[in-house]
Scaffold this motif. Sequence first.
Motif, PDB file in Angstrom:
ATOM      1  N   ARG A 199      -2.387  -8.528   9.390  1.00  0.00           N
ATOM      2  CA  ARG A 199      -2.574  -7.075   9.436  1.00  0.00           C
ATOM      3  C   ARG A 199      -4.000  -6.751   9.882  1.00  0.00           C
ATOM      4  O   ARG A 199      -4.910  -7.557   9.712  1.00  0.00           O
ATOM      5  CB  ARG A 199      -2.339  -6.478   8.043  1.00  0.00           C
ATOM      6  N   GLU A 248       4.442  -4.159   6.088  1.00  0.00           N
ATOM      7  CA  GLU A 248       3.409  -3.245   6.584  1.00  0.00           C
ATOM      8  C   GLU A 248       3.123  -3.358   8.083  1.00  0.00           C
ATOM      9  O   GLU A 248       2.216  -2.721   8.584  1.00  0.00           O
ATOM     10  CB  GLU A 248       2.089  -3.399   5.807  1.00  0.00           C
ATOM     11  N   HIS A 255      -6.248  -6.430   3.254  1.00  0.00           N
ATOM     12  CA  HIS A 255      -6.301  -6.258   1.803  1.00  0.00           C
ATOM     13  C   HIS A 255      -5.922  -4.833   1.429  1.00  0.00           C
ATOM     14  O   HIS A 255      -6.322  -3.872   2.074  1.00  0.00           O
ATOM     15  CB  HIS A 255      -7.691  -6.604   1.273  1.00  0.00           C
ATOM     16  N   HIS A 256      -5.172  -4.692   0.350  1.00  0.00           N
ATOM     17  CA  HIS A 256      -4.774  -3.382  -0.122  1.00  0.00           C
ATOM     18  C   HIS A 256      -4.581  -3.429  -1.636  1.00  0.00           C
ATOM     19  O   HIS A 256      -4.374  -4.496  -2.212  1.00  0.00           O
ATOM     20  CB  HIS A 256      -3.464  -2.944   0.534  1.00  0.00           C
ATOM     21  N   GLU A 257      -4.624  -2.280  -2.249  1.00  0.00           N
ATOM     22  CA  GLU A 257      -4.334  -2.175  -3.674  1.00  0.00           C
ATOM     23  C   GLU A 257      -2.836  -1.915  -3.844  1.00  0.00           C
ATOM     24  O   GLU A 257      -2.270  -1.087  -3.131  1.00  0.00           O
ATOM     25  CB  GLU A 257      -5.131  -1.029  -4.303  1.00  0.00           C
ATOM     26  N   THR A 269       2.011 -11.318   3.346  1.00  0.00           N
ATOM     27  CA  THR A 269       1.590 -10.131   2.605  1.00  0.00           C
ATOM     28  C   THR A 269       1.784 -10.263   1.106  1.00  0.00           C
ATOM     29  O   THR A 269       0.862 -10.010   0.314  1.00  0.00           O
ATOM     30  CB  THR A 269       2.352  -8.881   3.100  1.00  0.00           C
ATOM     31  N   SER A 283       0.463  -0.247  -4.821  1.00  0.00           N
ATOM     32  CA  SER A 283       0.650   1.206  -4.952  1.00  0.00           C
ATOM     33  C   SER A 283       1.191   1.622  -6.304  1.00  0.00           C
ATOM     34  O   SER A 283       0.891   2.713  -6.800  1.00  0.00           O
ATOM     35  CB  SER A 283       1.613   1.697  -3.866  1.00  0.00           C
ATOM     36  N   ASN A 294      -1.741   1.806  11.341  1.00  0.00           N
ATOM     37  CA  ASN A 294      -2.764   2.594  10.643  1.00  0.00           C
ATOM     38  C   ASN A 294      -2.166   3.824   9.963  1.00  0.00           C
ATOM     39  O   ASN A 294      -2.591   4.217   8.875  1.00  0.00           O
ATOM     40  CB  ASN A 294      -3.851   3.037  11.627  1.00  0.00           C
ATOM     41  N   GLY A 316       0.811  -1.208   0.000  1.00  0.00           N
ATOM     42  CA  GLY A 316       0.000   0.000   0.000  1.00  0.00           C
ATOM     43  C   GLY A 316       0.849   1.264   0.000  1.00  0.00           C
ATOM     44  O   GLY A 316       2.040   1.243   0.338  1.00  0.00           O
ATOM     45  N   LYS A 317       0.232   2.396  -0.331  1.00  0.00           N
ATOM     46  CA  LYS A 317       0.964   3.659  -0.510  1.00  0.00           C
ATOM     47  C   LYS A 317       1.633   4.142   0.767  1.00  0.00           C
ATOM     48  O   LYS A 317       2.623   4.877   0.720  1.00  0.00           O
ATOM     49  CB  LYS A 317       0.006   4.728  -1.033  1.00  0.00           C
ATOM     50  N   LYS A 318       1.116   3.747   1.931  1.00  0.00           N
ATOM     51  CA  LYS A 318       1.687   4.212   3.197  1.00  0.00           C
ATOM     52  C   LYS A 318       2.927   3.428   3.624  1.00  0.00           C
ATOM     53  O   LYS A 318       3.550   3.767   4.634  1.00  0.00           O
ATOM     54  CB  LYS A 318       0.642   4.132   4.309  1.00  0.00           C
TER      55      LYS A 318
END
Length: 447
Positions: free
Chosen positions: A236, A170, A240-242, A358, A244, A434, A73-75
């Motif tokens: 996590r 993450e 689920h994440h897209e 992940t 980046s 988060n 993810g972007k973070k």
Amino acid sequence: MKIGLKWIVSFSIVALVAVGGLFWSPTSDITSSGEFLSEDKIVGADVAWILAAAGLVLLMTPGLSFFYGGMVGKKNVISTMLQSFIALGVISILWVVVGFSLSFGESLGPSINGKHYGIIGNPLSYPFFNGVGVFPHKMMASTIPFILFALFQMKFAVITPAIITGSFAERVRFISYLLFIVLFSLFIYTPLCHMVWHPDGLLNKYFGVKDFAGGTVVHMSAGFAALAGALVVGNRKIPHHEPSNIPYVLLGTGMLWFGWFGFNAGSALSASASAATAFGTTTIASASAMITWIFFDRINGRSVSALGACIGAVVGLVAITPGCGFVSIQESLFIGFISAIVSNVMVNWKALKKIDDTLDVFACHGVGGIMGMILTAIFAHGENASLLHGGIEVFLHHMAALILVSIFTFFGSLLLYKITDSIITLRVSEESENRGLDLSQHEESLQ
């Protein structure tokens, strides 16, 4: 800014190591032990190729950082990429101080029927690269300077713990990760490396394990350590994440594929027919796996994706690694094909999905390494024939070694995670998770 005791202690250790190297006297004549050949035995073509190959293998670690960084993810892009990249610093220093000695030093281990079988190298063999010079080693690298052999092998030691990072991306504290990769390299990688690649190593000498370039040493060890890490760290909060940045994944795959020629063909340790064979089988297996992956996805109702193509290509590279110098181009086509199907099934297996690995490190690297080890035992040509060439004993030894390596790397890594967690908590707080590790761990972001 508050500086914790753990950071002060860590810095002090690095400082002691850096200063300590100055007081370790280099050996004046390393040929006196009888282990080394004279400098005139060096083959220029071999030196040129292994210098290039070592550079290619080094490129793989930045390539892995892009490959993984684009998938999270972007973070968490920067933190994920740094976890791979930092291994170039940490493991390189560790390798010089003691890692090379533990991997390729004088064998320490039991004697069976009058024969000595090594489990790990003597840490006092080459501390701080003492005795690692320009003369070729009789048994391990007879046509290139020993220091070039040591530096080439260092790049393998660097990328192995970096591969693991995709499993707990993450959600892991950076300082805990640094401690873990040091422990992993010392207690999992170096003994496994010694047992498989040292001339007197247990798995090499007793079991006759064929691992041309690291399917067992690198990918199986990283894959099982990744599975153990995902179990210890836990899922996590938002699993689920897209991805980046898919172009990062494509770039990373290209860098990995390019670097893998040094990884596999360089493991011939010479500019030879064996290197040429490994070069060819490497790219054909990867191509076969990439195409197989996207078609298999489509047959199962999933879209043809750039991400799938990249993962398939890497699975092919992983699977061909142990047998790349032992099999034909035709056999590498099949190895890429069948390994892609098996790994694809594992990636999408619901039971495995419950474990939050992940970036599916175990399903790709662990399973890919297992497939490579099995298929090498089936197809390999040359001395100590494989199953298709009448070598049932070699196949059975490979299967026994596979079980031993799996148990050692999984449970050994599990123990090291527990030890790490008891010293410095592995997992970040829920608030930090988060917020994203880029900001919470490094105070950096893509914006």
